[in-house]
Design an enzyme around this catalytic site. Structure first.
Site, PDB file in Angstrom:
ATOM      1  N   ARG A  32      -6.869 -15.810  24.456  1.00  0.00           N
ATOM      2  CA  ARG A  32      -6.777 -17.249  24.153  1.00  0.00           C
ATOM      3  C   ARG A  32      -7.825 -18.025  24.944  1.00  0.00           C
ATOM      4  NH1 ARG A  32      -2.207 -19.149  21.224  1.00  0.00           N
ATOM      5  NH2 ARG A  32      -0.753 -17.445  20.984  1.00  0.00           N
ATOM      6  N   LEU A  80      -2.986 -24.271  22.573  1.00  0.00           N
ATOM      7  CA  LEU A  80      -4.198 -24.416  23.383  1.00  0.00           C
ATOM      8  C   LEU A  80      -3.894 -24.202  24.867  1.00  0.00           C
ATOM      9  CD1 LEU A  80      -5.374 -27.510  21.378  1.00  0.00           C
ATOM     10  CD2 LEU A  80      -6.513 -25.270  21.391  1.00  0.00           C
ATOM     11  N   HIS A 136       2.822 -33.946  14.840  1.00  0.00           N
ATOM     12  CA  HIS A 136       3.840 -32.905  14.798  1.00  0.00           C
ATOM     13  C   HIS A 136       4.912 -33.306  13.780  1.00  0.00           C
ATOM     14  CE1 HIS A 136       6.344 -29.633  16.146  1.00  0.00           C
ATOM     15  NE2 HIS A 136       7.360 -30.469  16.148  1.00  0.00           N
TER      16      HIS A 136
END
Ligand code: NHR
Ligand code: GAR
Length: 216
Positions: A65, A93, A109
């Site tokens: 990541r 993230l 969201h």
């Protein structure tokens, strides 16, 4: 004029809502680029057809990541945006990435946060039997879906709803509140200060009163 970069992973209808608001003269920003972690995202095609620069960075090509986020930040920073807009972006993230964009990273969201952070929000709202559901624009912080709230819209949950009818009702509100939030930022009326949202804007609506659907 402020510059924004939009990150998508799929359909890109929230990004399209920004393009439409801009075309209608209601969103004074330069959309510098649209970037996806999925090369096949429909949103990339839509943006390219609108003459916007596009980039894709396949997260599967990176070992970690951290590596992906590092490459993503380098790609974004080539456009030196004032604001980065997550619009259906589906990768969590890393804290370093989030810190780099502190105060200039927004997300939409599909729930009324702090209810239903994470995925599958519409089905979870149906399973819980809530009568009001909706969507939230927030500044992104390292803790997933917990950043300071900018604007929310509520919709009723009907007895006849399934995941797709409820998602569609929420999505219509997303297309209204997300361009609004970006407009506030572009006009210098919205900022993050000491971890809190500071907004200099008129009241958008008095209140929404939503009652359970009558039986029968
Ligand atoms: N990152 C941080 N640090 N904080 C937030 O608040 C973030 C974020 C990254 C994305 C959007 C978010 C949402 O609105 C968002 C907010 C992806 C997942 C997820 O579980 C969850 C929430 C959100 C986005 N993603 C899986 C992952 O392993 C992959 C799922 C998939 O590819 O389909 O990254 O809901
Ligand atoms: C939107 O409903 C957005 O709120 C949601 O995905 C959809 C993307 O639609 N985001 C997330 O679930 C983030 N995890 P779009 O690509 O058509 O804008």
């Amino acid at each position: 004029m402020k510059k924004i970069v939009i990150l998508v992973s799929g359909r890109g209808s929230n990004m399209e809502a920004m393009l439409a608001a801009r075309a209608a003269g209601q969103l004074p920003v330069e959309i510098a680029a649209v970037i996806s972690n999925r090369p096949d995202a429909k949103g990339l095609e839509t943006a390219a057809n609108a003459g916007i620069a596009t980039r894709s960075l396949d997260h599967k090509a990176y070992a970690s990541r951290e590596d992906f986020d590092h490459a993503l930040a380098a790609c974004i920073d080539e456009f030196s945006p004032d604001l980065v807009v997550l619009a259906g972006f589906m990768r969590i993230l890393t804290p370093d990435f989030v810190r780099h964009y502190e105060g200039r990273l927004l997300n939409i969201h599909p729930s009324l946060l702090p209810s239903f952070p994470g995925l599958h929000t519409h089905q979870r709202a149906l399973d819980e039997g809530v009568r009001i559901h909706g969507c939230t624009v927030h500044f992104v912080t390292a803790e997933l879906d917990h950043g300071p709230v900018v604007i929310q819209a509520a919709v009723p949950v009907l007895d006849s709803d399934d995941e797709s009818t409820l998602a569609a009702r929420v999505l219509r509100q997303e297309h209204s509140i997300y361009p609004q939030a970006v407009r506030w930022f572009a006009e210098g009326r919205l900022r993050l200060e000491g971890g809190k949202v500071r907004l200099a804007a008129e009241l958008v609506a008095d209140c929404a009163l939503i009652a359970p659907q009558l039986a029968g």
